[in-house]
Design a protein around this motif. Structure first.
Motif, PDB file in Angstrom:
ATOM      1  N   MET A   1       0.843  -1.178   0.000  1.00 59.93           N
ATOM      2  CA  MET A   1       0.000   0.000   0.000  1.00 59.93           C
ATOM      3  C   MET A   1       0.890   1.244   0.000  1.00 59.93           C
ATOM      4  O   MET A   1       1.985   1.233   0.532  1.00 59.93           O
ATOM      5  N   LYS A  58      -6.185   0.721  -1.948  1.00 59.16           N
ATOM      6  CA  LYS A  58      -4.761   0.448  -2.145  1.00 59.16           C
ATOM      7  C   LYS A  58      -4.171   1.341  -3.240  1.00 59.16           C
ATOM      8  O   LYS A  58      -3.055   1.835  -3.104  1.00 59.16           O
ATOM      9  N   ASP A  59      -4.911   1.531  -4.334  1.00 57.32           N
ATOM     10  CA  ASP A  59      -4.384   2.263  -5.491  1.00 57.32           C
ATOM     11  C   ASP A  59      -5.280   3.387  -6.006  1.00 57.32           C
ATOM     12  O   ASP A  59      -4.809   4.252  -6.739  1.00 57.32           O
ATOM     13  N   GLY A  98      -4.298   4.680   0.171  1.00 56.30           N
ATOM     14  CA  GLY A  98      -3.748   4.405   1.490  1.00 56.30           C
ATOM     15  C   GLY A  98      -4.293   5.275   2.596  1.00 56.30           C
ATOM     16  O   GLY A  98      -3.661   5.406   3.644  1.00 56.30           O
ATOM     17  N   ASP A 124      -9.253  -3.761  -4.544  1.00 56.53           N
ATOM     18  CA  ASP A 124      -8.598  -2.509  -4.180  1.00 56.53           C
ATOM     19  C   ASP A 124      -9.094  -1.973  -2.836  1.00 56.53           C
ATOM     20  O   ASP A 124      -8.460  -1.119  -2.239  1.00 56.53           O
ATOM     21  N   LEU A 135      -1.686  -3.386   7.009  1.00 55.91           N
ATOM     22  CA  LEU A 135      -1.106  -3.125   5.689  1.00 55.91           C
ATOM     23  C   LEU A 135      -0.302  -1.830   5.666  1.00 55.91           C
ATOM     24  O   LEU A 135       0.727  -1.728   5.006  1.00 55.91           O
TER      25      LEU A 135
END
Length: 139
Positions: A1, A58-59, A98, A124, A135
């Motif tokens: 992440m 995450k993205d 994140g 995601d 994470l």
């Protein structure tokens, strides 16, 4: 992440054009939005006292806009929280990957417009806060 913080998120002023017959705000890929918009959606008729969000990505990058009314967005990077009151349709809150987000305190008739950098992809999403912290800090 991504190793991002709440300070990587910011309010972006969108193009606002005044006219006697009403105002217009223009949003363009790569110009007013710092990413290519791949998906857009909006939240509305959120019952009083309810919240939305409650996850991180995450993205995915997002631009969150109060198209009508107002609501609060609380961003959390696992260490620091920042709350933004969105209430102007010519401003958007850039949320980077994140970052945990919660949306609440929706005014009656509010509309939350979200411009996203990716199409919907369940993988995601991080929907559990403890998993988010793991994470975020165990990598």
């Amino acid at each position: 992440m991504k190793k991002t913080t709440v300070y990587d998120c910011s309010i972006i002023e969108l193009d606002k054009h005044h006219h006697v017959k009403g105002n217009i705000t223009v949003v363009e890929n790569g110009k007013t939005v710092p990413f290519q918009v791949r998906r857009s959606y909006y939240l509305y008729d959120v019952p009083g006292g309810e919240s939305r969000g409650g996850h991180a990505h995450k993205d995915l990058k997002q631009l969150i806009i109060a198209a009508s009314g107002s609501f609060d967005v609380t961003l959390d990077d696992g260490k620091i929280k920042r709350t933004f009151k969105l209430n102007r349709p010519y401003q958007g809150l850039l949320v980077v990957p994140g970052i945990w987000r919660e949306l609440d305190d929706f005014s009656s008739g509010s509309v939350c417009l979200v411009l996203a950098s990716m199409k919907y992809e369940e993988n995601d999403y991080i929907r559990d806060y403890n998993e988010f912290l793991k994470l975020k800090f165990d990598e």
